[in-house]
Design a protein around this motif. Sequence first.
Motif, PDB file in Angstrom:
ATOM      1  N   GLY A  24      47.780  47.769  47.202  1.00 58.06           N
ATOM      2  CA  GLY A  24      47.445  47.206  45.896  1.00 58.06           C
ATOM      3  C   GLY A  24      47.287  45.696  45.906  1.00 58.06           C
ATOM      4  O   GLY A  24      47.192  45.079  46.974  1.00 58.06           O
ATOM      5  N   CYS A  25      47.279  45.135  44.694  1.00 59.40           N
ATOM      6  CA  CYS A  25      47.095  43.685  44.525  1.00 59.40           C
ATOM      7  C   CYS A  25      48.323  43.129  43.817  1.00 59.40           C
ATOM      8  O   CYS A  25      48.772  43.707  42.825  1.00 59.40           O
ATOM      9  N   SER A  26      48.854  42.017  44.305  1.00 60.16           N
ATOM     10  CA  SER A  26      50.090  41.481  43.718  1.00 60.16           C
ATOM     11  C   SER A  26      49.847  40.919  42.311  1.00 60.16           C
ATOM     12  O   SER A  26      50.774  40.787  41.534  1.00 60.16           O
ATOM     13  N   HIS A  27      48.607  40.597  41.978  1.00 59.74           N
ATOM     14  CA  HIS A  27      48.288  40.081  40.639  1.00 59.74           C
ATOM     15  C   HIS A  27      47.931  41.253  39.712  1.00 59.74           C
ATOM     16  O   HIS A  27      48.632  41.515  38.729  1.00 59.74           O
ATOM     17  N   ASN A  28      46.867  41.938  40.040  1.00 55.91           N
ATOM     18  CA  ASN A  28      46.462  43.178  39.352  1.00 55.91           C
ATOM     19  C   ASN A  28      46.285  43.036  37.840  1.00 55.91           C
ATOM     20  O   ASN A  28      46.544  43.988  37.095  1.00 55.91           O
ATOM     21  N   LYS A  29      45.854  41.860  37.386  1.00 54.83           N
ATOM     22  CA  LYS A  29      45.743  41.654  35.934  1.00 54.83           C
ATOM     23  C   LYS A  29      44.371  41.159  35.496  1.00 54.83           C
ATOM     24  O   LYS A  29      44.201  40.815  34.326  1.00 54.83           O
ATOM     25  N   CYS A  30      43.393  41.055  36.382  1.00 52.07           N
ATOM     26  CA  CYS A  30      42.080  40.552  35.973  1.00 52.07           C
ATOM     27  C   CYS A  30      41.432  41.578  35.041  1.00 52.07           C
ATOM     28  O   CYS A  30      41.438  42.782  35.329  1.00 52.07           O
ATOM     29  N   THR A  31      40.867  41.098  33.946  1.00 46.21           N
ATOM     30  CA  THR A  31      40.428  42.004  32.872  1.00 46.21           C
ATOM     31  C   THR A  31      39.211  42.858  33.239  1.00 46.21           C
ATOM     32  O   THR A  31      38.925  43.827  32.571  1.00 46.21           O
ATOM     33  N   PHE A  32      38.474  42.460  34.278  1.00 55.05           N
ATOM     34  CA  PHE A  32      37.267  43.196  34.659  1.00 55.05           C
ATOM     35  C   PHE A  32      37.507  44.151  35.832  1.00 55.05           C
ATOM     36  O   PHE A  32      36.627  44.904  36.219  1.00 55.05           O
ATOM     37  N   CYS A  33      38.709  44.097  36.427  1.00 64.94           N
ATOM     38  CA  CYS A  33      38.940  44.760  37.718  1.00 64.94           C
ATOM     39  C   CYS A  33      39.680  46.078  37.552  1.00 64.94           C
ATOM     40  O   CYS A  33      40.711  46.145  36.885  1.00 64.94           O
ATOM     41  N   SER A  34      39.152  47.096  38.213  1.00 60.43           N
ATOM     42  CA  SER A  34      39.815  48.404  38.139  1.00 60.43           C
ATOM     43  C   SER A  34      40.323  48.850  39.508  1.00 60.43           C
ATOM     44  O   SER A  34      40.839  49.938  39.660  1.00 60.43           O
TER      45      SER A  34
END
Length: 290
Positions: A24-34
């Motif tokens: 996974g991604c440690s940020h995982n909060k970008c509004t366009f990213c799934s």
Amino acid sequence: MRYEGTIYRPPSEARSLIIQVTIGCSHNKCTFCSMYKDKTFRVRDFEDVLDDLKMAKEAYGRVDRIFYADGDALCLSNEKLLKLLSETKRIFPEVKRITSYGSPLDVLRKTDEELKALQKAGLDMVYIGAESGDEEILKAINKGATRDEIIEGVRRLEKALIKTSVTFISGLGGKKNFKEHGINSGTMISQMEPSYVGLLTLMVERNTPLYEDVKEGTFKLLSPLEVMEETLLLLENINVSKKCVFRSNHASNYFSLRGDLPQDKDRMMNEIKEVIKSEGMLKDERFRML
Ligand code: SF4
């Protein structure tokens, strides 16, 4: 190989051995990213990663290129990364290129000496998603890094002789901010001077906050022609003093561009002007994909 969940990698790593170092991604909060919404971030056990490398050796023998996945393998401590690079090179002494995704904050947490140590140990390139050079857009998409942090992260990697490949997303400012997105992304590229720039075009996926904004009408998507106008603004505002390979040939793009900056800037801008004149050269919506 033992992969967990869907695996994502940059298009230029299509022929690389993919080793999952993080999940996974440690940020995982970008509004366009799934991409990693189905995964809870964690660093994999080193022994598991080592076993994967050994399995790959048995299966493939020689390997030229290795990409460390998932989202931001660069978030590991330098100690762990150096151990990983050393084991990778011991198992695959012939490997010519080792790369990973990384966030600007991962870079800023490391000293110049640590970055240099990673380069000497064999880390050749880091892929960074800048997405936009506009501060307001970066806030709106919840990127988790400012324009200045992204510029500094890229500059420090390049200074350590670790190449960077930085991604931007056309259309990410929507109709409201497309000029700012184009201009500020161009000036950001000029300031950070990455080795590579990749330009994708926004495609909104259902399971993202941005999809809800589009549905509610608070975010208006660009038309294909507006995307081209934005790309023209972006190119117009790139002034680099060292070679930067510019690619806009992803499956999501309406039109493919490829050239070396600064020398191919005028040629690429002229190609876009031609496209704006003759809309027919744009890719049909049905053939776009992520
Ligand atoms: S765009 Fe990159 S940093 Fe943002 S959530 Fe997706 S993988 Fe993570």
